[in-house]
Design an enzyme around this catalytic site. Structure first.
Site, PDB file in Angstrom:
ATOM      1  N   ASP A   1      -3.449  -7.445  -4.569  1.00  0.00           N
ATOM      2  CA  ASP A   1      -4.368  -7.308  -3.440  1.00  0.00           C
ATOM      3  C   ASP A   1      -3.797  -8.179  -2.320  1.00  0.00           C
ATOM      4  OD1 ASP A   1      -6.326  -7.628  -1.556  1.00  0.00           O
ATOM      5  OD2 ASP A   1      -7.912  -8.174  -2.971  1.00  0.00           O
TER       6      ASP A   1
ATOM      7  N   TYR B   1     -12.314  -2.427  11.954  1.00  0.00           N
ATOM      8  CA  TYR B   1     -10.964  -1.849  11.826  1.00  0.00           C
ATOM      9  C   TYR B   1     -10.209  -1.992  13.153  1.00  0.00           C
ATOM     10  CZ  TYR B   1      -7.365   1.749  10.989  1.00  0.00           C
ATOM     11  OH  TYR B   1      -6.171   2.418  10.845  1.00  0.00           O
TER      12      TYR B   1
ATOM     13  N   SER C   1       1.168   3.439  -2.649  1.00  0.00           N
ATOM     14  CA  SER C   1       0.820   4.395  -3.707  1.00  0.00           C
ATOM     15  C   SER C   1       0.492   5.776  -3.141  1.00  0.00           C
ATOM     16  CB  SER C   1      -0.359   3.861  -4.528  1.00  0.00           C
ATOM     17  OG  SER C   1      -1.476   3.598  -3.693  1.00  0.00           O
ATOM     18  N   ARG C   2       0.229   5.855  -1.822  1.00  0.00           N
ATOM     19  CA  ARG C   2      -0.056   7.167  -1.205  1.00  0.00           C
ATOM     20  C   ARG C   2       0.114   7.055   0.317  1.00  0.00           C
ATOM     21  NH1 ARG C   2      -5.294   5.318  -2.631  1.00  0.00           N
ATOM     22  NH2 ARG C   2      -6.372   4.633  -0.746  1.00  0.00           N
TER      23      ARG C   2
ATOM     24  N   LYS D   1      -6.783  -4.162  13.889  1.00  0.00           N
ATOM     25  CA  LYS D   1      -5.531  -3.559  14.351  1.00  0.00           C
ATOM     26  C   LYS D   1      -5.062  -4.213  15.660  1.00  0.00           C
ATOM     27  CE  LYS D   1      -4.919  -0.852  10.892  1.00  0.00           C
ATOM     28  NZ  LYS D   1      -3.756  -1.006   9.996  1.00  0.00           N
TER      29      LYS D   1
ATOM     30  N   GLY E   1       0.821  -1.220   0.000  1.00  0.00           N
ATOM     31  CA  GLY E   1       0.000   0.000   0.000  1.00  0.00           C
ATOM     32  C   GLY E   1       0.844   1.255   0.000  1.00  0.00           C
TER      33      GLY E   1
HETATM   34  N1  LIG Z   1      -4.270   7.694   8.563  1.00  0.00           N
HETATM   35  C1  LIG Z   1      -4.352   7.408   9.836  1.00  0.00           C
HETATM   36  O1  LIG Z   1      -4.834   8.229  10.655  1.00  0.00           O
HETATM   37  C2  LIG Z   1      -3.875   6.074  10.348  1.00  0.00           C
HETATM   38  C3  LIG Z   1      -3.813   5.881  11.737  1.00  0.00           C
HETATM   39  C4  LIG Z   1      -3.383   4.664  12.231  1.00  0.00           C
HETATM   40  C5  LIG Z   1      -3.027   3.646  11.364  1.00  0.00           C
HETATM   41  N2  LIG Z   1      -3.111   3.859  10.013  1.00  0.00           N
HETATM   42  C6  LIG Z   1      -2.760   2.745   9.152  1.00  0.00           C
HETATM   43  O2  LIG Z   1      -1.707   3.099   8.290  1.00  0.00           O
HETATM   44  C7  LIG Z   1      -1.806   2.376   7.064  1.00  0.00           C
HETATM   45  C8  LIG Z   1      -1.763   3.347   5.904  1.00  0.00           C
HETATM   46  O3  LIG Z   1      -2.838   4.258   6.043  1.00  0.00           O
HETATM   47  P1  LIG Z   1      -2.966   5.614   5.203  1.00  0.00           P
HETATM   48  O4  LIG Z   1      -3.611   6.587   6.103  1.00  0.00           O
HETATM   49  O5  LIG Z   1      -1.710   5.935   4.516  1.00  0.00           O
HETATM   50  O6  LIG Z   1      -4.078   5.137   4.140  1.00  0.00           O
HETATM   51  P2  LIG Z   1      -4.390   5.560   2.637  1.00  0.00           P
HETATM   52  O7  LIG Z   1      -3.872   6.919   2.346  1.00  0.00           O
HETATM   53  O8  LIG Z   1      -5.822   5.266   2.426  1.00  0.00           O
HETATM   54  O9  LIG Z   1      -3.487   4.515   1.786  1.00  0.00           O
HETATM   55  C9  LIG Z   1      -3.782   3.149   1.833  1.00  0.00           C
HETATM   56  C10 LIG Z   1      -2.848   2.406   0.890  1.00  0.00           C
HETATM   57  O10 LIG Z   1      -3.172   1.008   0.968  1.00  0.00           O
HETATM   58  C11 LIG Z   1      -3.389   0.509  -0.352  1.00  0.00           C
HETATM   59  N3  LIG Z   1      -4.331  -0.615  -0.296  1.00  0.00           N
HETATM   60  C12 LIG Z   1      -5.616  -0.639   0.125  1.00  0.00           C
HETATM   61  N4  LIG Z   1      -6.140  -1.860   0.004  1.00  0.00           N
HETATM   62  C13 LIG Z   1      -5.149  -2.654  -0.491  1.00  0.00           C
HETATM   63  C14 LIG Z   1      -5.063  -4.020  -0.834  1.00  0.00           C
HETATM   64  N5  LIG Z   1      -6.108  -4.854  -0.700  1.00  0.00           N
HETATM   65  N6  LIG Z   1      -3.892  -4.498  -1.313  1.00  0.00           N
HETATM   66  C15 LIG Z   1      -2.817  -3.678  -1.471  1.00  0.00           C
HETATM   67  N7  LIG Z   1      -2.842  -2.364  -1.176  1.00  0.00           N
HETATM   68  C16 LIG Z   1      -3.997  -1.865  -0.696  1.00  0.00           C
HETATM   69  C17 LIG Z   1      -3.884   1.714  -1.130  1.00  0.00           C
HETATM   70  O11 LIG Z   1      -3.654   1.532  -2.522  1.00  0.00           O
HETATM   71  P3  LIG Z   1      -4.851   1.241  -3.575  1.00  0.00           P
HETATM   72  O12 LIG Z   1      -5.665   2.512  -3.661  1.00  0.00           O
HETATM   73  O13 LIG Z   1      -4.167   0.896  -4.837  1.00  0.00           O
HETATM   74  O14 LIG Z   1      -5.633   0.099  -2.989  1.00  0.00           O
HETATM   75  C18 LIG Z   1      -2.995   2.817  -0.559  1.00  0.00           C
HETATM   76  O15 LIG Z   1      -1.739   2.792  -1.181  1.00  0.00           O
HETATM   77  C19 LIG Z   1      -3.105   1.583   7.163  1.00  0.00           C
HETATM   78  O16 LIG Z   1      -2.823   0.278   7.589  1.00  0.00           O
HETATM   79  C20 LIG Z   1      -3.878   2.319   8.220  1.00  0.00           C
HETATM   80  O17 LIG Z   1      -4.818   1.511   8.873  1.00  0.00           O
HETATM   81  C21 LIG Z   1      -3.523   5.041   9.495  1.00  0.00           C
END
Ligand SMILES: NC(=O)c1ccc[n+]([C@@H]2O[C@H](COP(=O)([O-])OP(=O)(O)OC[C@H]3O[C@@H](n4cnc5c(N)ncnc54)[C@H](OP(=O)(O)O)[C@@H]3O)[C@@H](O)[C@H]2O)c1
Length: 245
Positions: free
Chosen positions: A62, A155, A13-14, A159, A11
């Site tokens: 995926d 979720y 890509s962003r 986690k 994951g």
């Molecule tokens: N943002 C927060 O506040 C926060 C807090 C605590 C923990 N986290 C954790 O940190 C991690 C990253 O979060 P983020 O905020 O950066 O999220 P995000 O901006 O939504 O990015 C999620 C990434 O995961 C990829 N992804 C989603 N489903 C996938 C799949 N089935 N297989 C492979 N790639 C997949 C997406 O790519 P595609 O679009 O190509 O699917 C994207 O690159 C997550 O595990 C999230 O739970 C985030």
């Protein structure tokens, strides 16, 4: 320290995954940028990495699909010959009131977040054991520890599962592979783009540092756990939440 290390960030890509991939690239690592649907964004990340002078490839996979994960690992080995660091970062969340939560939503969240972490860890660690070791860093969340959202019950459950899985994997794969987890609090990414403004304001007041984290601040913690500075750390959960409560 990371020159020629091969790093697979799921994951990436962003968001946090992208920031992590770019940080490792700045340290001269070779990167696999994984995504499931955001091809354009993943290719842009690879271009940024190449502009930094490092090597990188995109792999569409995926993480909840076993045969796709096996292929991703094989493609990485075919290209780079090894995997030194795995960052299990791919994750999803749907905010839905508890009584409206469906079995399909529950399964999807658990599949991507929890099963995905298991599958990538299983197939990557097999390779790491062959090449003499490695580091696995799982991105969990403070939602799996002490920061609860009933509208994201699946979720939070996923986690908490990642946290326990981290401890199991650390025991199973020791002493060859170190396995740790970062538990971020609120991070400024697309995942939070639909949160209501008043909710963000209220939550920001609860954070000691009075702001959401930047993705790069989570990437810094990942880099630390992947570095020699963390040589005696395994099975640990590092909160990166700016202080909360
Ligand atoms: N943002 C927060 O506040 C926060 C807090 C605590 C923990 N986290 C954790 O940190 C991690 C990253 O979060 P983020 O905020 O950066 O999220 P995000 O901006 O939504 O990015 C999620 C990434 O995961 C990829 N992804 C989603 N489903 C996938 C799949 N089935 N297989 C492979 N790639 C997949 C997406 O790519 P595609 O679009 O190509 O699917 C994207 O690159 C997550 O595990 C999230 O739970 C985030």
């Amino acid at each position: 320290m990371f020159k020629n290390k091969v790093v697979l960030v799921t994951g990436s890509s962003r968001g946090i995954g992208k920031a992590t991939a770019l940080l490792f690239a700045k340290k001269e690592a070779k990167l696999v940028v994984n995504y499931s649907s955001s091809e354009k964004e993943a290719c842009a990340v690879v271009n940024e990495i190449k502009n930094l002078g490092s090597e990188a490839i995109t792999i569409k996979c995926d993480v909840s699909n076993e045969s796709e994960v096996k292929k991703m690992v094989q493609k990485t080995i075919d290209k780079f010959g090894k995997i030194d660091i795995l960052v299990n970062n791919a994750g999803i969340v749907f905010d839905v009131p508890f009584f409206e939560r469906t079995v399909e939503q529950w399964k999807k969240t658990l599949d991507v977040n929890l099963l995905g972490t298991f599958l990538c860890s299983k197939y990557v660690s097999k390779q790491m054991l062959k090449t003499g070791g490695g580091k696995i860093i799982n991105i969990s969340s403070t939602n799996g520890i002490d920061c609860f959202s009933p509208e994201a019950i699946d979720y939070d459950t996923s986690k908490a599962g990642i946290i326990i899985m981290t401890r199991d994997l650390a025991k199973e794969l020791a002493p060859t592979i170190q396995v740790n987890s970062i538990a971020p609090g609120w991070v400024d990414t697309k995942m939070n783009k639909d949160l209501p403004k008043d909710f963000i304001k209220k939550e920001t007041e609860n954070i000691y540092l009075k702001r959401f984290a930047k993705p790069e601040e989570i990437a810094n913690a990942v880099l630390f756990l992947a570095s020699d500075a963390a040589s005696y750390i395994t099975g640990s959960i590092l909160k990166v939440d700016g202080g909360y409560g």
